[in-house]
Design a protein around this motif. Structure first.
Motif, PDB file in Angstrom:
ATOM      1  N   ALA A  99      70.679 137.701  -3.194  1.00 23.72           N
ATOM      2  CA  ALA A  99      71.704 137.525  -2.786  1.00 23.72           C
ATOM      3  C   ALA A  99      71.686 136.607  -1.658  1.00 23.72           C
ATOM      4  O   ALA A  99      70.707 136.554  -0.743  1.00 23.72           O
ATOM      5  CB  ALA A  99      72.430 139.032  -2.232  1.00 23.72           C
ATOM      6  N   PHE A 100      72.556 135.520  -1.433  1.00 21.36           N
ATOM      7  CA  PHE A 100      72.439 134.617  -0.404  1.00 21.36           C
ATOM      8  C   PHE A 100      73.788 133.772  -0.134  1.00 21.36           C
ATOM      9  O   PHE A 100      74.723 133.888  -1.008  1.00 21.36           O
ATOM     10  CB  PHE A 100      71.405 133.531  -1.041  1.00 21.36           C
ATOM     11  N   ASN A 102      76.453 130.869   1.404  1.00 21.58           N
ATOM     12  CA  ASN A 102      76.514 129.407   0.745  1.00 21.58           C
ATOM     13  C   ASN A 102      75.950 128.349   1.353  1.00 21.58           C
ATOM     14  O   ASN A 102      76.166 127.271   1.367  1.00 21.58           O
ATOM     15  CB  ASN A 102      78.041 129.172   0.379  1.00 21.58           C
ATOM     16  N   ARG A 103      75.104 128.758   2.665  1.00 22.48           N
ATOM     17  CA  ARG A 103      74.379 127.890   3.285  1.00 22.48           C
ATOM     18  C   ARG A 103      73.203 127.327   2.500  1.00 22.48           C
ATOM     19  O   ARG A 103      72.472 126.581   2.775  1.00 22.48           O
ATOM     20  CB  ARG A 103      73.830 128.183   4.746  1.00 22.48           C
ATOM     21  N   PHE A 104      73.051 128.022   1.321  1.00 20.38           N
ATOM     22  CA  PHE A 104      71.818 127.827   0.479  1.00 20.38           C
ATOM     23  C   PHE A 104      72.383 126.916  -0.573  1.00 20.38           C
ATOM     24  O   PHE A 104      73.338 127.007  -1.148  1.00 20.38           O
ATOM     25  CB  PHE A 104      71.351 128.949  -0.040  1.00 20.38           C
ATOM     26  N   SER A 133      73.722 136.882  -6.307  1.00 24.24           N
ATOM     27  CA  SER A 133      74.849 137.298  -5.991  1.00 24.24           C
ATOM     28  C   SER A 133      75.385 136.565  -4.419  1.00 24.24           C
ATOM     29  O   SER A 133      74.186 136.121  -3.955  1.00 24.24           O
ATOM     30  CB  SER A 133      75.025 138.786  -5.748  1.00 24.24           C
ATOM     31  N   ALA A 134      76.322 136.532  -4.093  1.00 22.44           N
ATOM     32  CA  ALA A 134      76.560 135.816  -2.752  1.00 22.44           C
ATOM     33  C   ALA A 134      76.316 136.847  -1.752  1.00 22.44           C
ATOM     34  O   ALA A 134      76.185 138.240  -1.906  1.00 22.44           O
ATOM     35  CB  ALA A 134      78.250 135.568  -2.767  1.00 22.44           C
ATOM     36  N   SER A 135      76.001 136.533  -0.288  1.00 26.17           N
ATOM     37  CA  SER A 135      75.891 137.703   0.463  1.00 26.17           C
ATOM     38  C   SER A 135      76.815 137.199   1.625  1.00 26.17           C
ATOM     39  O   SER A 135      77.037 135.918   1.791  1.00 26.17           O
ATOM     40  CB  SER A 135      74.345 137.898   1.092  1.00 26.17           C
ATOM     41  N   GLN A 136      77.102 138.057   2.584  1.00 25.90           N
ATOM     42  CA  GLN A 136      77.938 137.514   3.726  1.00 25.90           C
ATOM     43  C   GLN A 136      76.930 136.736   4.606  1.00 25.90           C
ATOM     44  O   GLN A 136      77.365 135.851   5.660  1.00 25.90           O
ATOM     45  CB  GLN A 136      78.554 138.734   4.513  1.00 25.90           C
ATOM     46  N   LYS A 137      75.760 137.321   4.704  1.00 21.78           N
ATOM     47  CA  LYS A 137      74.885 136.552   5.773  1.00 21.78           C
ATOM     48  C   LYS A 137      73.555 136.718   5.223  1.00 21.78           C
ATOM     49  O   LYS A 137      73.207 137.845   4.938  1.00 21.78           O
ATOM     50  CB  LYS A 137      74.985 137.219   6.999  1.00 21.78           C
ATOM     51  N   ILE A 140      68.543 137.846   0.783  1.00 23.06           N
ATOM     52  CA  ILE A 140      67.969 139.076   0.269  1.00 23.06           C
ATOM     53  C   ILE A 140      67.465 139.056  -0.994  1.00 23.06           C
ATOM     54  O   ILE A 140      68.152 138.550  -1.849  1.00 23.06           O
ATOM     55  CB  ILE A 140      69.079 140.256   0.518  1.00 23.06           C
TER      56      ILE A 140
END
Lengths: 344, 344
Positions: A99-100, A102-104, A133-137, A140
């Motif tokens: 999970a990461f 959108n800065r990536f 998946s996306a992460s908020q911050k 992971i």
């Protein structure tokens, strides 16, 4: 939610796992080894599968300021393979969920996966599934590794006996020193961005933290030489913590010898440079991903020719306690300084 | 790091997985099914193991403002079991890794694990391992589920044929409506904390999103009645998205009938109340965790007595496209409105 609030830090990581899992009963006859070892063991009609899983969290387990994504991908796989080898098994497949935020970018993910694939290729394992998946911050990473073991040849943590030799592979303490160096250079950089990181001559310790390897060679050596450790685990939290685990789970004491701890000369030099005691680094520093195992004394001859294996002490009856004998001949209790990310 | 920066959103979740995994070659003969299905399949000396993994991230997949931790624990297991059933397999074990910040107490974790254990007990699976760790922010859950399947009885997504019936279990669209209601009540509460949430009479849709079940009964029904679907997957992203997956992977077209979509009367009533089209909710809403599968027409008689199975259309040759026929008799292309958490 209850009215009582107990902080996680009062239990620690291992205490929390114990607390959460103590009442859980196994339902499937195929579950041979459950929670509490490097990996679980499942029986498949007489054949056995080994499973382990690990989560790596940005800011807790790694710092992207000094961790190249390719190395991070590589290490994410290695730490799981290490748990499979620690069961005396051979890894065959992995799943990877990440999970990461959108800065990536896609290019960043490509780099990460390059490292994942490099590790998979080197160790002969297949990436068979996962989830993105996306992460908020933050970033992971969760990896599950699957391996095979010849029926009943798996090695647990709770089966050592008093009198067994305690052995460790390779060198310990180096990864902690690498981390210390990177953290120091990060601090200097943050205070003064003009100063470039000074990693000159420190390839060894930096490599130990950023690009660890798993000890496949040792498992192969065991097989070729008909060696069966009496207990084994991997060294992720330092020799103290792991020795205490083996003793507690096997209901033994132990006697370790400071002079026998395998510390690489480059790690020793780095420790002196940083004003640290190399022994403390070996005992309490984590992330070496070596193997610690116990062996019947009668098997001693089988390991003497392998320079990658050091005998560092032996198991004792539980009432003799868990001790370390220093170079000066003094005896101390071994204390767990293992990782507890919930504290502080 | 390359100089080019490609945003993840340009690829989407499935595009990203394709991109990252397209060059990866299987090394182990035991890897029968790798990335790209609900779960992977591993051969163990002729017996087969099914593996799947899913990550749930706070703020992306769940909102703790209206998700009780016990339900969250339950659901974390269910969504993975659903993937195992979607392979026509039976789950036997799970591993669970969690990362969470220090705002969570031991009591909170107990609640979460209560749900985990309830799901494990109900579905007869063992929790065999995992990892707990700190996070900088939010709660992250990663589950891997392992299952067994009779050799070569697993059902993939890419094996449907033109002419096959398309079937779906239970009801669809309800979970999305439950989520819509909870999001609406959250918004009202945030604007005016004096107003208590109004979930009166909406147990059905709220239950669908907070406490889904996996379709073990259907897999048992298949076995008892000697039914072998030609392709299958679980419905996590809505009927449109899943039908498109089955068509793309099987290289077929399809024809769905709006009037055949199984929508529960309470979901339909809720949709009207919220000013939503129930058909759109069924097609594009996710998280129902039903099964969608295809079946040879000659097997039709075998399913007619099961009220939990609805035939919603059939597979066509690929050149006929992926179509839905409305109640009014109009034909439209099915478009993917599947989940893309990286957008917006």
């Amino acid at each position: 939610m209850e009215n009582t609030r107990t902080e996680i830090s009062t239990l620690g990581e291992f205490g929390l796992i114990d607390h959460l899992t103590k009442n859980f009963e196994i339902q499937n006859a195929s579950t041979i080894v459950g929670i509490g070892d490097d990996a679980a063991v499942i029986d498949h009609y007489g054949k056995q599968t080994v499973i382990t899983t690990d989560m790596l969290v940005e800011g807790i387990h790694f710092d992207l300021m000094y961790t190249p994504l390719k190395h991070l991908g590589y290490k994410s796989i290695i730490v799981n393979l290490s748990d499979i080898y620690a069961m005396n098994a051979t890894p065959t497949q992995v799943t990877l969920s990440i999970a990461f935020s959108n800065r990536f970018s896609v290019e960043a993910m490509d780099e990460f996966y390059e490292g994942v694939y490099a590790a998979c290729e080197k160790y002969g394992v297949d990436l068979i599934g996962g989830d993105t998946s996306a992460s908020q911050k933050g970033f992971i990473i969760s990896v599950t590794a699957i391996g095979e073991v010849t029926p009943d040849q798996f090695v647990k943590r709770n089966t050592a006996q008093p009198g067994d030799l305690i052995c460790v592979t390779g060198y310990v303490g180096g990864a902690f020193l690498g981390l210390t160096l990177l953290e120091r250079e990060k601090k200097i950089f943050l205070e003064n961005p003009q100063i470039q990181p000074d990693l000159e001559g420190e390839d060894y310790i930096v490599g130990r933290i950023l690009k660890p390897e798993a000890r496949r060679d040792i498992i192969q050596f065991f097989e070729q030489n008909n060696i069966m450790p009496t207990a084994m685990m991997d060294v992720s939290d330092g020799i103290s913590s792991e020795a205490l685990h083996l003793c507690t789970q096997s209901n033994t004491g132990c006697k370790l010898y400071e002079e026998k701890l395998p510390i690489h000369e480059l790690a020793r030099a780095a420790a002196y440079k940083f004003g640290l005691d190399p022994t403390v680094c070996a005992l309490n520093g984590g992330e070496d991903y070596e193997l610690i195992f116990t062996l019947k004394q009668s098997d001693y001859d089988k390991i003497t020719l392998n320079e990658e294996i050091s005998v560092i002490g032996y198991m004792t009856p539980p009432e003799e306690g868990k001790k370390i004998i220093t170079k000066g001949g003094n005896t101390f209790d071994i204390t767990a300084q293992g990782w507890n990310a919930f504290k502080g």
